[in-house]
Design an enzyme around this catalytic site. Sequence first.
Site: not given
Length: 576
Positions: A295-297, A299
């Site tokens: 997920g957004s980790a 990013k």
Amino acid sequence: MRMPRLFRSRSAERRFDAGKPAGRDRQAGDRQMRNRLMLAMVAFSAIYLVIGGRLMMLATMTPDTPVVYLDPGQQVSHARPDILDRAGNVLATDINVPSVYAEPTKIIDVDETIEDITSVFPELDAGDLRAKLTSGKQFVWVKREITPTQKSQLFGLGVPGVGFLEENKRVYPAGAITSHVLGYVNIDNQGIAGFEKYLDSSWLGALHEAGLARNAALEPVKLTIDLRAQHAMRDELLASMDKFKATAAAGAIMDVHTGELVAMVSVPDFDPERPSEALQPDRINRMTTGVYELGSAFKAFTTAMALDTGRIGVDTTFDARSPIRVGRNTIGDYHAQNRIMTVEDIYIHSSNIGTARMALAVGVPGHQAFLKKLGFFDRLTTELPESGAPIIPQRWKEVNTMTIAFGHGMSIAPLQAVEAGAALVNGGQLIPPTFLPRSAADARKLARRVIEPQTSDKMRYLMRLNVVEGTAKKADVPGYHVGGKTGTAEKVVNGRYSGNKVLTTFLSTFPTTDPKYLVFVMLDEPQGIKETHGYRTSGWNVAPTARNIIARIAPILGVVPDMAPADPNELLSVSY
């Protein structure tokens, strides 16, 4: 008439005198021979007395290790070295335990023997035992690793053809706390999983095969794990699992300058003295064996890639006013800002749209090259043999770059994210993780530069800003200047993204003023609760979990708190 001679002649006297020395020499020689014979008799008598005494001793003593004749495939367990944590606490050691064997050719009454043995070990199958005792072999195992009480009971029965051997049994004083790191051994004390298996494959197995480790006192092996930090992380992960009704949790702590793993936990775990527990499907090591979309980790890596090009800065803007449509799919934001955003805004508001546009600005080939440089295309390598292979798209198109940019469409082992995350904050050096002590100098020899030092400064700034103003506010610990990136990913179930099952992650470091440790936390399928107002995203569960872990381990690891307020902008001026 002649007068009788009263004296011998001179010649006769000479003959007489000449005979006297010869007689004395013979007498002396006889005495010498007798003395030699007596000495030889005494010497032989002493030798025979010593031999006889030794034979009597051997006839009346029981050897520590009886002579047994093992068939192929049978063996007596060998010694293993103690395994210690970084402070010298024993994590694994050997103890001596008795085992029961039988010599079928010496058994007088099979039925009586079976009756005696099963009276002490009622769990043994009489049919299997009969097959062993009537096999005609010279040696068979009856029962491995018994208790002293059981040995005393069976010994008291005096069963002919049944004996005992002392074997090495592996015990783990810390129990399940270090189970996924240490692994376990089989009944023959051979490493089957984890660091125990590494020992056998690296050098211990060869020593066993050479017969040099039966009862050897082997040098202890020290790991990088700190048992106190390991316990604290496991304790907090179990508490979060219970609080947020998650099915599993995992985490790791790594020294960003050496790659040493101070702690690594995956729960549910198992008792290493009961290896069968490890075979349950939910007991896998999620840090190394499992591979996940983070997920957004993810990013954090996309942002570092964009900044490292030199063409994009923290104040560069991207259009996030409307979702991106790709075929029948739409890329949108969880909390849409519907505006043009800087890289800084994109990071702290965790914008999927902005991150996807950043990745497109770098391009597909550049994106692939960067992720490959971080090691995300390869299987993770550590001392632990358990390692999952990354899952990457077979055909990589622009849409793959866009979705992978914000953490969907590519799965890696969480420990790979830890390794790469450390490089984002340590000045840009990718250092392989290890469970064996390593100096900073040795780490530098192994390190590969993946981003420039100034990019690392910018990432520390963004990570700290995200805790101060962004999605990770609940991760802050006073005095330790925590920074990080949260991530929430929908899980893939039966080939499709699930609408109600998520995986939450938090990639963090402390202190961002001078990074020392990388802390990763993951919860599998956490639920929304009253305290979180029903939200189940990472900012509400893994961020506070990481906060609790850091608050407990920082003093243990000797990180001194700095209570002076720190401006995240100051991090941009630090260079390596």
